[in-house]
Design an enzyme around this catalytic site. Structure first.
Site, PDB file in Angstrom:
ATOM      1  CB  CYS A  89      -0.879  -0.018   1.247  1.00 54.02           C
ATOM      2  SG  CYS A  89      -1.955   1.418   1.390  1.00 54.02           S
ATOM      3  CG  HIS A 131      -5.673  -2.169  -1.429  1.00 54.80           C
ATOM      4  ND1 HIS A 131      -4.609  -2.810  -0.831  1.00 54.80           N
ATOM      5  CD2 HIS A 131      -5.440  -0.844  -1.257  1.00 54.80           C
ATOM      6  CE1 HIS A 131      -3.789  -1.899  -0.314  1.00 54.80           C
ATOM      7  NE2 HIS A 131      -4.262  -0.700  -0.571  1.00 54.80           N
ATOM      8  CD  GLU A 132      -6.632   1.551  -4.147  1.00 52.32           C
ATOM      9  OE1 GLU A 132      -6.728   2.544  -3.408  1.00 52.32           O
ATOM     10  OE2 GLU A 132      -5.557   0.918  -4.265  1.00 52.32           O
ATOM     11  CG  HIS A 135      -7.268   2.969   0.922  1.00 56.69           C
ATOM     12  ND1 HIS A 135      -6.486   3.287   2.007  1.00 56.69           N
ATOM     13  CD2 HIS A 135      -6.446   2.309   0.072  1.00 56.69           C
ATOM     14  CE1 HIS A 135      -5.262   2.836   1.817  1.00 56.69           C
ATOM     15  NE2 HIS A 135      -5.201   2.225   0.646  1.00 56.69           N
TER      16      HIS A 135
HETATM   17 ZN    ZN Z   1      -3.611   1.223  -0.108  1.00 57.39          ZN
END
Ligand code: ZN
Length: 162
Positions: A89, A131-132, A135
């Site tokens: 990341c 993953h995004e 966030h």
């Molecule tokens: Zn990330």
């Protein structure tokens, strides 16, 4: 275009609630261009707005067609199968963790013209989206590992002083 500073863990902006995008503005256009450039210069495959300190539901993902922007993305379906793979990341430089993700997902989002779209993704692309989107919910890969391991990494980051 300009390169933006990437916020590093444990910056509190990474944990904040992110507002929806409702209309296109010149500022937003510039932000997208800057985020795209920042992701590419950092050699990333994805970037979420909170990572550059903007609390909005915007992600840039490197797709087959190149870097693409998605607003207000939401996973609406997850396949039953999942697999574990190493992930890094941009907000956690030097850290690689084994993360379990669904192999296939379906999501809804708005595209660069703010049109509602539905995407099916699998493998690495599905992993990047997950993953995004994490966030945007204030979740980093570090929050997916046991507390004691996270604590060790946190200590390491606090000592770094960047
Ligand atoms: Zn990330």
């Amino acid at each position: 275009m300009s390169m933006l500073a990437i916020k590093k863990y444990p910056d509190p902006v990474l944990r904040k609630k992110n507002g929806k995008v409702e209309k296109m503005t010149p500022e937003l256009k510039k932000l997208i261009a800057d985020m795209t450039e920042t992701m590419q210069k950092a050699d990333g495959v994805g970037l979420a707005a909170p990572q550059i300190g903007v609390s909005k539901q915007i992600i840039i993902v490197r797709t087959e067609e190149g870097p693409s922007v998605f607003f207000n993305p939401k996973i609406i379906k997850k396949g039953k199968k999942s697999y574990i793979e190493e992930e890094g990341c941009l907000s956690l430089p030097g850290i690689v963790l084994k993360i379990k993700r669904a192999e296939k997902i379906e999501l809804e989002a708005l595209n660069d013209k703010l049109e509602k779209i539905r995407i099916s993704a699998e493998g690495i692309l599905a992993r990047i989206f997950q993953h995004e989107i994490d966030h945007l919910n204030g979740i980093l890969i570090i929050h997916k590992i046991p507390f004691w391991r996270r604590w060790k990494i946190l200590k390491q980051f606090k000592n770094k002083k960047n």
